[in-house]
Motif scaffolding. Sequence first.
Motif, PDB file in Angstrom:
ATOM      1  N   LYS A   1     -11.217  48.708  40.692  1.00  0.00           N
ATOM      2  CA  LYS A   1     -10.681  49.540  41.779  1.00  0.00           C
ATOM      3  C   LYS A   1     -10.384  48.665  42.992  1.00  0.00           C
ATOM      4  O   LYS A   1     -11.160  47.764  43.319  1.00  0.00           O
ATOM      5  N   GLN A   2      -9.294  48.947  43.640  1.00  0.00           N
ATOM      6  CA  GLN A   2      -8.903  48.166  44.823  1.00  0.00           C
ATOM      7  C   GLN A   2      -8.862  49.056  46.057  1.00  0.00           C
ATOM      8  O   GLN A   2      -8.703  50.264  45.951  1.00  0.00           O
ATOM      9  N   ARG A   3      -8.980  48.433  47.204  1.00  0.00           N
ATOM     10  CA  ARG A   3      -8.789  49.143  48.471  1.00  0.00           C
ATOM     11  C   ARG A   3      -7.749  48.356  49.275  1.00  0.00           C
ATOM     12  O   ARG A   3      -7.711  47.128  49.214  1.00  0.00           O
ATOM     13  N   TYR A   4      -6.946  49.086  50.018  1.00  0.00           N
ATOM     14  CA  TYR A   4      -5.901  48.442  50.833  1.00  0.00           C
ATOM     15  C   TYR A   4      -6.264  48.644  52.300  1.00  0.00           C
ATOM     16  O   TYR A   4      -6.398  49.783  52.752  1.00  0.00           O
TER      17      TYR A   4
ATOM     18  N   LYS B   1      -5.327  43.487  50.314  1.00  0.00           N
ATOM     19  CA  LYS B   1      -5.935  44.118  49.137  1.00  0.00           C
ATOM     20  C   LYS B   1      -7.297  43.476  48.921  1.00  0.00           C
ATOM     21  O   LYS B   1      -7.425  42.255  49.001  1.00  0.00           O
TER      22      LYS B   1
ATOM     23  N   THR C   1      -7.157  52.513  52.619  1.00  0.00           N
ATOM     24  CA  THR C   1      -6.591  53.476  51.677  1.00  0.00           C
ATOM     25  C   THR C   1      -6.810  53.009  50.241  1.00  0.00           C
ATOM     26  O   THR C   1      -7.179  51.852  50.016  1.00  0.00           O
ATOM     27  N   GLY C   2      -6.549  53.919  49.317  1.00  0.00           N
ATOM     28  CA  GLY C   2      -6.754  53.593  47.909  1.00  0.00           C
ATOM     29  C   GLY C   2      -5.480  53.164  47.215  1.00  0.00           C
ATOM     30  O   GLY C   2      -5.535  52.569  46.137  1.00  0.00           O
ATOM     31  N   THR C   3      -4.340  53.468  47.825  1.00  0.00           N
ATOM     32  CA  THR C   3      -3.053  53.067  47.219  1.00  0.00           C
ATOM     33  C   THR C   3      -2.127  52.493  48.298  1.00  0.00           C
ATOM     34  O   THR C   3      -2.297  52.783  49.482  1.00  0.00           O
TER      35      THR C   3
ATOM     36  N   LYS D   1       0.969  53.235  48.579  1.00  0.00           N
ATOM     37  CA  LYS D   1       1.832  54.332  49.027  1.00  0.00           C
ATOM     38  C   LYS D   1       1.202  55.076  50.199  1.00  0.00           C
ATOM     39  O   LYS D   1       1.857  55.362  51.198  1.00  0.00           O
ATOM     40  N   SER D   2      -0.090  55.370  50.096  1.00  0.00           N
ATOM     41  CA  SER D   2      -0.743  56.095  51.194  1.00  0.00           C
ATOM     42  C   SER D   2      -0.881  55.206  52.431  1.00  0.00           C
ATOM     43  O   SER D   2      -0.851  55.706  53.555  1.00  0.00           O
TER      44      SER D   2
END
Lengths: 119, 240
Positions: A13-16, A71, A103-105, A107-108
């Motif tokens: 899982k990544q976080r941005y 990231k 954020t998680g993506t 896009k968000s």
Amino acid sequence: MKLNLLPPTMREKQRYIVIRIISDAPVPYTDFTKALQKLCTQLFGEVTTATMKLWVIKNLYDAENGKAVVKVQHGYVEMLRFCISMVRHIEKQPVVLAVEGVTGTVKSAQNKYGVPQQS
Amino acid sequence: MVTSMYDCIRVDSMDTATIERCVTRAEQLQVDVCFLSTTYSHKTDLDTVHSQIQDIDTNITLKLGAIVKRDKAQPMTKAVKSAREHADMVMVAGGNLVVQSHACRMPEVDVIDTPYAGRKDSGMDHVLAQTATANNVAIGVHFNDVQYSYGKRRLFTLTHIRTLVALCQKYQTPYICYSLATSPWEMHSPRDMAALLNITGMSVQEALHAVIDYPEAITERSETVNLQDFVRPGIRRESS
């Protein structure tokens, strides 16, 4: 030959992290990346920095408006937050870095924090 | 629920333009309440800062802080009582164990600033932590101490903060984290400063208390302590 994409259960899982760069002059992408990686290694060591999987996304880096998206692996957000706030200078230029949000993506990150897609 | 983020900056010998720049930077960094602290020697120090910030047009709340720096307990007690009447937050500069132990026993003191300053230990033990808890005296951790130190000094500072964090967790001692910046380039977002406490052993929720709940409690308490009939927390003098 290209490697196959890992199955979803094996992907990490990544976080941005959306960062705001406050400085007098625009900070180039390479300088920002070098400064962040150097400080991270200095503070947490090579092993932890490698586990963090730190990556500054180049096409989301906006030097003019002072915005960057980094990231990082899920679980290392607070460590990176500490690293970011410890940056004082980038190439002898005083800077203040502040986290705008996590954020998680991608896009968000673009929708919520108005990070423009660079060409 | 709306939560306010707090920070504290040092305005010693700062001109009005620099204070204004610091306040603008605080707005950018999502600070809601900013304590403008100055080294307290006389009431006029606070009056000067008060006159400087009156004309600043800002959305954030500005409050006055006094840093009491004395080598002996008696002058410190006197200065704290004097500063209490005029400042919203009274901080006692740490480093001297005698001064610190007296400051822990004074409910008028809000914060003991960096108890480890200039020492080889953390400057607090379990007895002082318990006394501080009883009198609601917070332990102040200075973010720029970590940022502006190198090598051995930074390691020792982080070790001392780790000890303080462990004491605060065990004895429920209040703690706050602030930048005490002297220029706009030294300021940080309060949420990012809380990450320092997180990496030294606190959970994210506990770390956030340092920049939200405990500073808020200090501002609420300062209003009570400044009242004429205040004796100790929970005790008031009956008006005859």
